[in-house]
Scaffold this motif. Structure first.
Motif, PDB file in Angstrom:
ATOM      1  N   UNK A  11       0.836  -1.198   0.000  1.00 55.47           N
ATOM      2  CA  UNK A  11       0.000   0.000   0.000  1.00 55.47           C
ATOM      3  C   UNK A  11       0.872   1.250   0.000  1.00 55.47           C
ATOM      4  N   UNK A  12       0.479   2.230  -0.815  1.00 56.59           N
ATOM      5  CA  UNK A  12       1.140   3.531  -0.883  1.00 56.59           C
ATOM      6  C   UNK A  12       0.320   4.523  -0.070  1.00 56.59           C
ATOM      7  N   UNK A  13       0.954   5.183   0.901  1.00 52.87           N
ATOM      8  CA  UNK A  13       0.306   6.202   1.716  1.00 52.87           C
ATOM      9  C   UNK A  13       0.924   7.561   1.407  1.00 52.87           C
ATOM     10  N   UNK A  14       0.074   8.537   1.133  1.00 54.44           N
ATOM     11  CA  UNK A  14       0.522   9.915   0.909  1.00 54.44           C
ATOM     12  C   UNK A  14      -0.151  10.797   1.957  1.00 54.44           C
TER      13      UNK A  14
ATOM     14  N   UNK B 265      10.137  12.268   3.743  1.00 56.61           N
ATOM     15  CA  UNK B 265       9.403  13.030   4.739  1.00 56.61           C
ATOM     16  C   UNK B 265       9.807  12.677   6.152  1.00 56.61           C
ATOM     17  N   UNK B 266       8.881  12.902   7.090  1.00 57.14           N
ATOM     18  CA  UNK B 266       9.122  12.641   8.504  1.00 57.14           C
ATOM     19  C   UNK B 266       7.976  11.804   9.051  1.00 57.14           C
ATOM     20  N   UNK B 267       8.317  10.759   9.818  1.00 57.55           N
ATOM     21  CA  UNK B 267       7.274   9.888  10.348  1.00 57.55           C
ATOM     22  C   UNK B 267       7.716   9.235  11.643  1.00 57.55           C
TER      23      UNK B 267
ATOM     24  N   UNK C  12       3.167  15.839   3.250  1.00 54.80           N
ATOM     25  CA  UNK C  12       4.102  15.619   2.157  1.00 54.80           C
ATOM     26  C   UNK C  12       4.890  14.336   2.270  1.00 54.80           C
ATOM     27  N   UNK C  13       4.746  13.626   3.373  1.00 54.49           N
ATOM     28  CA  UNK C  13       5.478  12.366   3.544  1.00 54.49           C
ATOM     29  C   UNK C  13       4.847  11.270   2.696  1.00 54.49           C
ATOM     30  N   UNK C  14       5.691  10.346   2.216  1.00 52.11           N
ATOM     31  CA  UNK C  14       5.225   9.166   1.488  1.00 52.11           C
ATOM     32  C   UNK C  14       5.693   7.933   2.242  1.00 52.11           C
TER      33      UNK C  14
END
Length: 291
Positions: free
Chosen positions: A179-182, A205-207, A235-237
């Protein structure tokens, strides 16, 4: 380290020249696979000048499926079945190697002439033992055909397999999470324990995963069971991958994946003798490595 342990995987960086880098996460010495995923490469992002491009000459695969997913750029796929397909951001190219296939990957002529950016993920999915020798096939799925949803400030796309009540049209051979999360804004997202093996990869990005910071381009393999909260900045992916545990270990040698070392040896001999196949219209090929 057992499969039950959580693990942070740091990428191994490969410089291919012209500022084009590839980061390899799987296989890792302490974790060779997550679900069916036995190989995970993050390519780019890179800006290629006019006249420059990717030229991966024809090469063979057995016992796996290759999965290409792009964020930027374009790659032209050609294979020994006669398939020709340009993949673009959001699309999925799924190539089932099975008993054997040969393919090339190159920058399309318009992008090569103009200069372009390339950024994407290439993975290998090991086929279950009973399907390792299936007939090869190539399947292209435009991004618009993949299930998508927005949950709060997160846009998600199911690349392959099942997740969050959705199922991708990409045919898989075992339970798969991809799965791709934006993150459209600062938000949190909960990953349930639907799949036995799970990993979180921060593309950019930052997570934080479970309250712990996840560095960019690192993969966090999760312990099984329980909800896991992913918090990320706008903006994180993030990519989620995993699925059911493999039905046994796999040998990976060059581009070959198999549950049988003898099958790997036969594939080596077949490629030396050019018995696996040829890409129509291409005479180049990558020779069998000596080691």
């Amino acid at each position: 380290m057992s499969a039950e342990d959580a693990l942070l995987i740091e990428p191994r960086l490969h410089d291919l020249g012209d500022g084009f880098n590839v980061r390899r996460l799987l296989p890792f010495r302490l974790r060779r696979h997550v679900g069916p995923f036995v190989f995970f490469d993050h390519m780019g992002p890179a800006a290629l000048a006019p006249g420059r491009g990717l030229d991966v000459r024809p090469h063979p695969h057995i016992g796996l499926a290759t999965v290409t997913y792009l964020y930027e750029g374009a790659i032209a796929h050609r294979d020994s079945l006669g398939s020709e397909q340009v993949i673009r951001p959001g699309d999925v190219n799924w190539m089932t190697a099975g008993r054997g296939i040969v393919h090339s990957e190159r920058t399309p002529a318009p992008e090569r002439a103009a200069g372009h950016r390339v950024h994407g993920i290439q993975t290998w999915v090991a086929l279950p033992r009973e399907h390792e020798e299936v007939e090869p096939g190539f399947f292209h799925h435009p991004g618009a055909t993949l299930p998508q949803a927005e949950r709060g400030g997160v846009r998600l796309r199911v690349i392959a397999g099942t997740a969050f009540g959705m199922e991708s049209p990409v045919r898989v051979y075992a339970p798969t999470l991809y799965v791709d999360l934006e993150f459209l804004r600062d938000d949190t997202f909960v990953l349930p324990p639907e799949h036995v093996e799970r990993a979180v990869y921060l593309v950019e990005g930052e997570a934080q995963v479970g309250g712990t910071s996840l560095p960019a381009t690192h993969m966090q393999v999760l312990a099984p069971g329980g909800d896991v909260e992913i918090a990320a900045r706008a903006g994180s992916r993030v990519l989620l991958c995993g699925g059911a545990p493999l039905d046994g270990e796999r040998t990976i040698w060059w581009n070959f994946v198999s549950s049988s070392k003898e099958r790997i040896e036969r594939a080596k001999a077949d490629w030396l003798a050019q018995r696996i196949g040829q890409v129509p219209g291409e005479t180049e090929f990558i020779p069998l490595p000596e080691h």
